[in-house]
Motif scaffolding. Structure first.
Motif, PDB file in Angstrom:
ATOM      1  N   VAL A   1       3.428  10.017  -9.580  1.00 16.52           N
ATOM      2  CA  VAL A   1       2.787  10.484 -11.171  1.00 16.52           C
ATOM      3  C   VAL A   1       1.954  11.313 -11.047  1.00 16.52           C
ATOM      4  O   VAL A   1       2.036  12.238 -12.087  1.00 16.52           O
ATOM      5  N   GLN A   2       1.211  11.705 -10.121  1.00 16.29           N
ATOM      6  CA  GLN A   2       0.142  13.008  -9.933  1.00 16.29           C
ATOM      7  C   GLN A   2       1.340  14.340 -10.198  1.00 16.29           C
ATOM      8  O   GLN A   2       0.865  15.269 -10.962  1.00 16.29           O
ATOM      9  N   HIS A   3       2.354  14.407  -9.398  1.00 18.03           N
ATOM     10  CA  HIS A   3       3.245  15.579  -9.503  1.00 18.03           C
ATOM     11  C   HIS A   3       3.962  15.523 -10.691  1.00 18.03           C
ATOM     12  O   HIS A   3       4.053  16.819 -11.292  1.00 18.03           O
ATOM     13  N   TRP A   4       4.303  14.536 -11.378  1.00 15.96           N
ATOM     14  CA  TRP A   4       4.716  14.617 -12.727  1.00 15.96           C
ATOM     15  C   TRP A   4       3.967  15.126 -13.627  1.00 15.96           C
ATOM     16  O   TRP A   4       4.225  16.106 -14.560  1.00 15.96           O
TER      17      TRP A   4
ATOM     18  N   GLU B   1       0.933  -1.070   0.087  1.00 13.72           N
ATOM     19  CA  GLU B   1      -0.013   0.171  -0.024  1.00 13.72           C
ATOM     20  C   GLU B   1       0.899   1.149  -0.167  1.00 13.72           C
ATOM     21  O   GLU B   1       0.405   2.286  -0.843  1.00 13.72           O
ATOM     22  N   ALA B   2       2.158   1.183   0.843  1.00 11.91           N
ATOM     23  CA  ALA B   2       2.836   2.457   0.827  1.00 11.91           C
ATOM     24  C   ALA B   2       3.434   2.437  -0.618  1.00 11.91           C
ATOM     25  O   ALA B   2       3.729   3.730  -1.063  1.00 11.91           O
ATOM     26  N   VAL B   3       4.296   1.440  -1.169  1.00 10.54           N
ATOM     27  CA  VAL B   3       4.863   1.580  -2.718  1.00 10.54           C
ATOM     28  C   VAL B   3       3.628   2.147  -3.438  1.00 10.54           C
ATOM     29  O   VAL B   3       4.102   3.124  -4.208  1.00 10.54           O
ATOM     30  N   ALA B   4       2.394   1.737  -3.611  1.00 11.02           N
ATOM     31  CA  ALA B   4       1.330   2.043  -4.486  1.00 11.02           C
ATOM     32  C   ALA B   4       1.000   3.555  -4.334  1.00 11.02           C
ATOM     33  O   ALA B   4       1.110   4.250  -5.000  1.00 11.02           O
ATOM     34  N   GLU B   5       0.875   3.909  -3.039  1.00  8.64           N
ATOM     35  CA  GLU B   5       0.453   5.361  -2.564  1.00  8.64           C
ATOM     36  C   GLU B   5       1.500   6.247  -2.928  1.00  8.64           C
ATOM     37  O   GLU B   5       1.316   7.412  -3.571  1.00  8.64           O
ATOM     38  N   LEU B   6       2.842   5.986  -2.680  1.00 12.83           N
ATOM     39  CA  LEU B   6       3.984   7.099  -3.146  1.00 12.83           C
ATOM     40  C   LEU B   6       4.032   7.147  -4.521  1.00 12.83           C
ATOM     41  O   LEU B   6       4.185   8.083  -5.197  1.00 12.83           O
ATOM     42  N   THR B   7       3.894   6.042  -5.442  1.00 14.85           N
ATOM     43  CA  THR B   7       4.100   6.005  -6.620  1.00 14.85           C
ATOM     44  C   THR B   7       2.946   6.744  -7.530  1.00 14.85           C
ATOM     45  O   THR B   7       3.340   7.514  -8.422  1.00 14.85           O
ATOM     46  N   ASP B   8       1.989   6.495  -6.738  1.00 10.69           N
ATOM     47  CA  ASP B   8       0.675   7.525  -7.312  1.00 10.69           C
ATOM     48  C   ASP B   8       0.834   8.986  -7.265  1.00 10.69           C
ATOM     49  O   ASP B   8       0.487   9.659  -7.818  1.00 10.69           O
ATOM     50  N   THR B   9       1.209   9.184  -6.031  1.00 12.77           N
ATOM     51  CA  THR B   9       1.693  10.438  -5.539  1.00 12.77           C
ATOM     52  C   THR B   9       2.897  11.240  -6.540  1.00 12.77           C
ATOM     53  O   THR B   9       2.779  12.254  -7.052  1.00 12.77           O
TER      54      THR B   9
ATOM     55  N   THR C   1       7.472   5.092 -18.039  1.00 12.89           N
ATOM     56  CA  THR C   1       6.422   4.814 -18.898  1.00 12.89           C
ATOM     57  C   THR C   1       5.692   6.161 -19.245  1.00 12.89           C
ATOM     58  O   THR C   1       5.342   6.401 -20.395  1.00 12.89           O
ATOM     59  N   GLU C   2       5.690   6.966 -18.364  1.00 10.59           N
ATOM     60  CA  GLU C   2       5.071   8.472 -18.356  1.00 10.59           C
ATOM     61  C   GLU C   2       5.744   9.099 -19.567  1.00 10.59           C
ATOM     62  O   GLU C   2       5.429   9.624 -20.607  1.00 10.59           O
TER      63      GLU C   2
ATOM     64  N   VAL D   1      12.870  16.216 -12.681  1.00  6.56           N
ATOM     65  CA  VAL D   1      12.588  15.067 -12.150  1.00  6.56           C
ATOM     66  C   VAL D   1      12.674  15.042 -10.693  1.00  6.56           C
ATOM     67  O   VAL D   1      11.856  14.758  -9.800  1.00  6.56           O
ATOM     68  N   ALA D   2      13.949  15.575 -10.364  1.00  7.53           N
ATOM     69  CA  ALA D   2      14.584  15.575  -8.959  1.00  7.53           C
ATOM     70  C   ALA D   2      13.392  16.373  -8.069  1.00  7.53           C
ATOM     71  O   ALA D   2      13.057  16.248  -6.994  1.00  7.53           O
ATOM     72  N   VAL D   3      13.033  17.645  -8.694  1.00  6.12           N
ATOM     73  CA  VAL D   3      11.912  18.722  -8.106  1.00  6.12           C
ATOM     74  C   VAL D   3      10.636  17.677  -7.983  1.00  6.12           C
ATOM     75  O   VAL D   3       9.948  17.854  -6.973  1.00  6.12           O
ATOM     76  N   VAL D   4       9.996  17.129  -8.929  1.00  9.84           N
ATOM     77  CA  VAL D   4       9.185  16.484  -8.753  1.00  9.84           C
ATOM     78  C   VAL D   4       9.070  15.120  -7.714  1.00  9.84           C
ATOM     79  O   VAL D   4       8.025  14.920  -7.069  1.00  9.84           O
ATOM     80  N   LEU D   5      10.087  14.588  -7.698  1.00 15.20           N
ATOM     81  CA  LEU D   5      10.380  13.461  -6.564  1.00 15.20           C
ATOM     82  C   LEU D   5      10.267  14.210  -5.161  1.00 15.20           C
ATOM     83  O   LEU D   5       9.844  13.612  -4.348  1.00 15.20           O
ATOM     84  N   ALA D   6      10.920  15.354  -5.116  1.00 18.13           N
ATOM     85  CA  ALA D   6      10.850  16.073  -3.879  1.00 18.13           C
ATOM     86  C   ALA D   6       9.742  16.367  -3.320  1.00 18.13           C
ATOM     87  O   ALA D   6       9.162  16.179  -2.083  1.00 18.13           O
ATOM     88  N   GLU D   7       8.801  16.837  -4.279  1.00 24.34           N
ATOM     89  CA  GLU D   7       7.382  17.468  -3.908  1.00 24.34           C
ATOM     90  C   GLU D   7       6.537  16.181  -3.578  1.00 24.34           C
ATOM     91  O   GLU D   7       5.802  16.267  -2.602  1.00 24.34           O
TER      92      GLU D   7
END
Length: 441
Positions: free
Chosen positions: A129-132, A119-127, A389-390, A151-157
């Motif tokens: 992708v949304q920021h991306w 659940e944690a993996v999916a939640e963080l991945t979805d977050t 993939t994105e 990408v670094a900023v997207v991942l930090a956010e």
């Protein structure tokens, strides 16, 4: 074996220190030593590589059997193994990486509970992708962007939002820059190293205050709440600065996935057929296979290390107590005995065949729940696969006036230009731009 490596032919103590040659030659230093050591030995029979690093005898091991040997706490310990320059940049003083035995297991439980649940993996991945997607919508108005930086900023956010840290906008961008600096400067002297030290000190101060406020007023985010309330093996709360260190050991590795995503873009650029395959893939298996191959093929961590607990023997070779024992990650991920055509990028090698636990080791090996293997590896695979993939589905150009070569003397390395792209309705895939060779065969 010449006297530049040992005082005499039978002396197991290297005479000259190899720290400077390692820093100058980067990822190519150890393979060159391995080829020399392997002279006169059959496949898989080469003895360990011996050197002297930071004034201390060091032994380099490689291969799945070496992974099991290295991660056995009766053989190798972490306490006292990491030099201060690495702790003051990459991991932090008092981090989980410096612990052994029960203290390590108690601290590691904090990370496994936060990072390894599906659940944690999916939640963080979805977050992520949304920021991306939100960031990509802004790119056409800016013309060209440097993918690594974006990408670094997207991942930090995303990771700050997921963790409940109040870092948005400019604060998230500063966090991204600081986390990149920590990773970029840990393995080198000079300006990069001092930027890394300043970045870590700055982020530790900010996060220590965040922990103190969370304890006083109640934490809102699950990750922040868990770290702020964690009690170590002695039953005591972590000092606020140590809690900040461990928060950074969640945020920093997530931001560091910018290296792998940029490498993924590089791979898609070199082989447009892979881009189309990833774009239309209906099953997550190819996405995961692509992420695994990015992590295998491209260079990131060269090795991990510890100290010999006692006098040891590896394949008949003695290892003295207190010696540095280093596990070769880059070499194992490119070992022709493990990988067919190791310098060919081929996600298909992981289709229908997930990698063995001690076979693919870009982020270390062993058991992630109880050992020192990175507990965020599932997150790394999911996030890298999702963002690649994105990227495969995004229309963009790769302007030719940039340097996409990947220097192997630099650790950690990445495309020199950071991979500049241009997006918009008229952007092309960039497949007509000549591909750049990145790694030696």
């Amino acid at each position: 074996m010449g006297t530049d490596d040992r005082g005499s032919r039978g002396d197991m103590r290297p005479l000259l220190d190899s720290t400077v040659p390692l820093l100058l030659r980067g990822y190519t230093w150890l393979p060159a030593k391995q080829r020399r050591t392997a002279d006169g030995h059959g496949p898989g029979e080469a003895p360990p590589v011996r050197a002297r690093l930071l004034g201390r005898p060091a032994v380099f091991l490689s291969g799945p059997e070496a992974v099991s040997f290295f991660y056995d706490e009766q053989h190798v310990r972490r306490a006292g193994a990491l030099p201060d320059p690495v702790l003051d940049t990459l991991f932090g003083q008092g981090a989980v990486h410096t612990l052994d035995g029960d203290p390590h297991r108690a601290r590691k439980a904090l990370f496994t509970g936060l990072l390894m649940e599906p659940e944690a993996v999916a939640e963080l991945t979805d977050t992520v992708v949304q920021h991306w997607r939100a960031a990509v919508e802004r790119w056409p108005d800016r013309g060209r962007v440097t993918l690594f930086d974006e990408v670094a900023v997207v991942l930090a956010e995303a990771v700050c939002a997921w963790a409940g840290l109040p870092h948005t906008g400019r604060a998230a961008a500063r966090t991204a820059r600081d986390c990149v600096a920590m990773v970029d400067g840990f393995a080198t002297p000079g300006p990069r190293h001092w930027r890394a030290r300043r970045a870590r000190a700055r982020q530790e101060r900010v996060l220590a205050r965040t922990v103190e406020r969370a304890r006083a007023k109640g934490a809102r985010g699950k990750v922040l709440q868990r770290v702020a309330g964690h009690r170590d093996a002695d039953g005591e709360l972590l000092p606020a600065r140590t809690a900040a260190v461990e928060l950074l050991n969640i945020v920093r590795p997530t931001v560091a996935l910018a290296w792998f995503v940029t490498f993924g873009a590089h791979a898609l650029h070199r082989d447009p057929a892979l881009r189309e395959e990833l774009r239309v893939a209906q099953e997550p298996s190819f996405e995961r296979a692509f992420a695994h191959e990015v992590r295998r093929f491209y260079p990131f961590a060269p090795f991990v290390g510890g100290l010999a607990v006692t006098d040891l023997t590896w394949r008949g070779e003695p290892i003295a107590a207190g010696s540095m024992v280093l596990l070769d990650l880059y070499g194992q991920n490119h070992d022709p005995g493990l990988w067919h055509e190791p310098y060919r990028f081929d996600p298909g090698r992981f289709l229908g065949r997930p990698p063995g636990r001690d076979e693919l080791v870009p982020q270390g090996g062993g058991d992630a729940h109880h050992g020192h293997r990175c507990p965020g590896e599932d997150i790394a695979v999911a996030v890298v696969g999702a963002l690649c993939t994105e990227l495969a589905r995004l229309e963009f150009e790769v302007p030719p006036e940039q340097d996409l070569r990947i220097p192997l003397h630099r650790m950690p390395t990445r495309p020199r230009s950071g991979f500049v792209i241009a997006t918009g309705p008229r952007a092309r895939t960039g497949s007509e731009v000549p591909a750049y060779d990145s790694l030696p065969s």
